[in-house]
Design a protein around this motif. Sequence first.
Motif, PDB file in Angstrom:
ATOM      1  N   GLY A  65       0.797  -1.219   0.000  1.00 43.84           N
ATOM      2  CA  GLY A  65       0.000   0.000   0.000  1.00 43.84           C
ATOM      3  C   GLY A  65       0.828   1.267   0.000  1.00 43.84           C
ATOM      4  O   GLY A  65       2.003   1.268  -0.364  1.00 43.84           O
ATOM      5  N   THR A  66       0.183   2.342   0.422  1.00 44.87           N
ATOM      6  CA  THR A  66       0.806   3.660   0.503  1.00 44.87           C
ATOM      7  C   THR A  66       0.885   4.041   1.972  1.00 44.87           C
ATOM      8  O   THR A  66      -0.111   3.984   2.693  1.00 44.87           O
ATOM      9  N   TRP A  67       2.090   4.430   2.404  1.00 46.95           N
ATOM     10  CA  TRP A  67       2.352   4.703   3.815  1.00 46.95           C
ATOM     11  C   TRP A  67       2.893   6.113   3.969  1.00 46.95           C
ATOM     12  O   TRP A  67       3.672   6.575   3.142  1.00 46.95           O
ATOM     13  N   ARG A  68       2.513   6.767   5.052  1.00 43.63           N
ATOM     14  CA  ARG A  68       2.895   8.149   5.280  1.00 43.63           C
ATOM     15  C   ARG A  68       3.506   8.327   6.666  1.00 43.63           C
ATOM     16  O   ARG A  68       3.321   7.501   7.541  1.00 43.63           O
ATOM     17  N   GLU A  69       4.186   9.435   6.813  1.00 40.67           N
ATOM     18  CA  GLU A  69       4.729   9.886   8.090  1.00 40.67           C
ATOM     19  C   GLU A  69       5.544   8.804   8.787  1.00 40.67           C
ATOM     20  O   GLU A  69       6.358   8.134   8.153  1.00 40.67           O
ATOM     21  N   SER A  70       5.346   8.640  10.099  1.00 36.33           N
ATOM     22  CA  SER A  70       6.199   7.720  10.860  1.00 36.33           C
ATOM     23  C   SER A  70       6.021   6.267  10.436  1.00 36.33           C
ATOM     24  O   SER A  70       6.952   5.470  10.542  1.00 36.33           O
ATOM     25  N   THR A  71       4.850   5.910   9.931  1.00 35.93           N
ATOM     26  CA  THR A  71       4.644   4.548   9.452  1.00 35.93           C
ATOM     27  C   THR A  71       5.527   4.288   8.236  1.00 35.93           C
ATOM     28  O   THR A  71       6.126   3.217   8.110  1.00 35.93           O
ATOM     29  N   ALA A  72       5.632   5.265   7.346  1.00 36.35           N
ATOM     30  CA  ALA A  72       6.520   5.131   6.186  1.00 36.35           C
ATOM     31  C   ALA A  72       7.965   4.968   6.649  1.00 36.35           C
ATOM     32  O   ALA A  72       8.697   4.116   6.131  1.00 36.35           O
ATOM     33  N   VAL A  73       8.378   5.760   7.627  1.00 35.05           N
ATOM     34  CA  VAL A  73       9.748   5.679   8.131  1.00 35.05           C
ATOM     35  C   VAL A  73      10.028   4.280   8.707  1.00 35.05           C
ATOM     36  O   VAL A  73      11.050   3.667   8.389  1.00 35.05           O
ATOM     37  N   ALA A  74       9.117   3.770   9.523  1.00 32.77           N
ATOM     38  CA  ALA A  74       9.304   2.439  10.113  1.00 32.77           C
ATOM     39  C   ALA A  74       9.406   1.372   9.020  1.00 32.77           C
ATOM     40  O   ALA A  74      10.287   0.511   9.058  1.00 32.77           O
ATOM     41  N   ARG A  75       8.531   1.442   8.029  1.00 28.28           N
ATOM     42  CA  ARG A  75       8.538   0.434   6.955  1.00 28.28           C
ATOM     43  C   ARG A  75       9.807   0.537   6.097  1.00 28.28           C
ATOM     44  O   ARG A  75      10.316  -0.474   5.622  1.00 28.28           O
ATOM     45  N   ILE A  76      10.315   1.738   5.917  1.00 28.66           N
ATOM     46  CA  ILE A  76      11.581   1.909   5.186  1.00 28.66           C
ATOM     47  C   ILE A  76      12.712   1.255   5.983  1.00 28.66           C
ATOM     48  O   ILE A  76      13.525   0.517   5.428  1.00 28.66           O
ATOM     49  N   PRO A  97      -0.125   7.761  17.467  1.00 26.37           N
ATOM     50  CA  PRO A  97      -0.385   9.192  17.684  1.00 26.37           C
ATOM     51  C   PRO A  97       0.843   9.948  18.202  1.00 26.37           C
ATOM     52  O   PRO A  97       1.076  11.096  17.828  1.00 26.37           O
ATOM     53  N   ILE A  98       1.642   9.294  19.035  1.00 23.81           N
ATOM     54  CA  ILE A  98       2.835   9.941  19.584  1.00 23.81           C
ATOM     55  C   ILE A  98       3.913  10.056  18.513  1.00 23.81           C
ATOM     56  O   ILE A  98       4.497  11.117  18.323  1.00 23.81           O
ATOM     57  N   ARG A  99       4.197   8.956  17.798  1.00 24.96           N
ATOM     58  CA  ARG A  99       5.255   9.016  16.796  1.00 24.96           C
ATOM     59  C   ARG A  99       4.874   9.934  15.639  1.00 24.96           C
ATOM     60  O   ARG A  99       5.723  10.641  15.103  1.00 24.96           O
ATOM     61  N   ASP A 100       3.583   9.980  15.252  1.00 24.10           N
ATOM     62  CA  ASP A 100       3.166  10.887  14.183  1.00 24.10           C
ATOM     63  C   ASP A 100       3.209  12.348  14.635  1.00 24.10           C
ATOM     64  O   ASP A 100       3.557  13.231  13.856  1.00 24.10           O
ATOM     65  N   ALA A 101       2.887  12.602  15.903  1.00 20.21           N
ATOM     66  CA  ALA A 101       2.986  13.972  16.420  1.00 20.21           C
ATOM     67  C   ALA A 101       4.437  14.438  16.381  1.00 20.21           C
ATOM     68  O   ALA A 101       4.726  15.579  15.987  1.00 20.21           O
ATOM     69  N   ALA A 102       5.371  13.575  16.783  1.00 22.30           N
ATOM     70  CA  ALA A 102       6.794  13.918  16.727  1.00 22.30           C
ATOM     71  C   ALA A 102       7.229  14.119  15.277  1.00 22.30           C
ATOM     72  O   ALA A 102       7.967  15.065  14.966  1.00 22.30           O
ATOM     73  N   TYR A 103       6.778  13.248  14.379  1.00 20.78           N
ATOM     74  CA  TYR A 103       7.100  13.379  12.962  1.00 20.78           C
ATOM     75  C   TYR A 103       6.618  14.735  12.435  1.00 20.78           C
ATOM     76  O   TYR A 103       7.353  15.465  11.772  1.00 20.78           O
TER      77      TYR A 103
END
Length: 133
Positions: A65-76, A97-103
């Motif tokens: 799929g398509t991943w954004r923000e911190s989820t994209a970083v983790a998957r990379i 919510p915490i990791r995306d807020a930091a991102y």
Amino acid sequence: MSSTVPVVFFDGVCTLCNASVDLLMRIDRAGALRVASLQGETAASALAPSDIEPMGSIVLIDEAGTWRESTAVARILWRLGGWWNTLGWALWLVPAPIRDAAYRLVATNRYRIFGVKDVCRVPTPEERARFLP
């Protein structure tokens, strides 16, 4: 997008984003990932307008799929293997919510903190096959 190789989309004029791509090129010697600027043709044809504007997010497109923000970083990070994979899992353990807020905090302030380039990153001859237009 027809490529079976995952593509990382990044802000081509962001100094932090370009430094991240430089690091990715050094780490990903096997070429597991391709990269493309959010300002480029590939992004315009593969991403929704909300993923491109306001250039605030890294986007990964892979077979799942398509991943954004911190989820994209983790998957990379998972795709890079070794201790990068472990780092990706450590990031994943932080509630979204915490990791995306930091991102978003970093993404919102990246130009002010790290600066802006006048032009998008140009790949070296060795990297050219891994960069999409």
